[in-house]
Design an enzyme around this catalytic site. Structure first.
Site, PDB file in Angstrom:
ATOM      1  N   ASP A  25       0.852  -1.186   0.000  1.00 28.43           N
ATOM      2  CA  ASP A  25       0.000   0.000   0.000  1.00 28.43           C
ATOM      3  C   ASP A  25       0.891   1.240   0.000  1.00 28.43           C
ATOM      4  O   ASP A  25       2.030   1.206   0.486  1.00 28.43           O
ATOM      5  CB  ASP A  25      -0.923   0.028   1.219  1.00 28.43           C
ATOM      6  CG  ASP A  25      -2.028   1.051   1.046  1.00 28.43           C
ATOM      7  OD1 ASP A  25      -2.995   0.760   0.310  1.00 28.43           O
ATOM      8  OD2 ASP A  25      -1.916   2.154   1.608  1.00 28.43           O
ATOM      9  N   THR A  26       0.366   2.324  -0.539  1.00 22.76           N
ATOM     10  CA  THR A  26       1.131   3.573  -0.612  1.00 22.76           C
ATOM     11  C   THR A  26       0.213   4.752  -0.307  1.00 22.76           C
ATOM     12  O   THR A  26      -0.932   4.783  -0.761  1.00 22.76           O
ATOM     13  CB  THR A  26       1.736   3.780  -2.015  1.00 22.76           C
ATOM     14  OG1 THR A  26       2.498   2.629  -2.381  1.00 22.76           O
ATOM     15  CG2 THR A  26       2.641   5.003  -2.049  1.00 22.76           C
TER      16      THR A  26
END
Length: 209
Positions: A85-86
């Site tokens: 995830d970012t």
């Protein structure tokens, strides 16, 4: 650990085209699965904690999906699940995907002549042993002034709605206005190569000890 070896399989738990491209560049063959989770229901104040929590939720959802479909992996062949995830951090505020074009436009205007950071997580689970290793990576991006017409073109394309903070520095329209990147572009794109490699080795190595 050599890419492409047949002693294990890889599942990339992401619908991101950028992550798919990066993992392919690393020389790995993999299958794709997506996690249908409500990302907005997971909240953390610290970016590193948020991206790790989201990666864990994605991994757990995919494992649950594998179990309910009866698609259990062969026990003699380790299968490594990669979740990631970012988020973007701008002036201390966490930014996820823009909710509309107006927000995407404002995000990009904010970055013009200023700086932002991406915080990304990678979480690798060995589905054979249950061993799980994860970590996060932060990259700082400094921008030159971004002309309004460039921002409008990017927003009109709609691609900024699909990325954290509306930030897509590898895009040919925006890349010329990137002044400096403190870290790696693959991390900004959603999958830091070195960290991913390290975690893949960690879950396999512990399995073989």
């Amino acid at each position: 650990m050599e890419p492409g070896t047949s002693s294990y399989k890889i599942i990339l738990g992401s619908s991101s085209i950028a992550r798919r491209k990066i993992l392919s560049q690393m020389g790995y063959q993999f299958t794709l699965m997506t996690a249908d989770i409500d990302e907005k229901s997971i909240r953390k104040e610290i970016p590193e904690e948020l991206v790790m929590a989201l990666a864990e939720a994605k991994a757990n959802a995919i494992i649950s999906k594998l179990q309910t479909t009866g698609n259990q992996e062969r026990v003699d062949e380790p299968t490594l699940l990669i979740a990631a995830d970012t988020v973007v951090v701008y002036e201390g505020v966490i930014r996820e995907k823009p909710s509309n074009k107006q927000e995407a436009r404002q995000f990009l205007k904010d970055y013009s002549g200023r700086k932002a950071a991406t915080v990304g997580s990678v979480l690798v689970t060995n589905l054979k042993t249950g061993l799980r290793k994860g970590d996060s990576d932060r990259v700082e991006i400094h921008f030159n002034e971004i002309p309004d017409e460039i921002i409008e073109k990017l927003v009109d394309e709609g691609i900024t709605l699909n990325v954290a903070g509306g930030l897509i520095i590898e895009h040919p329209l925006i890349f010329p206005y990137v002044k400096d990147v403190v870290g790696t572009i693959d991390s900004v794109m959603g999958l830091p190569k070195d960290l991913t490699e390290k975690l893949l080795k960690a879950v396999l190595y512990n399995d073989e000890k």
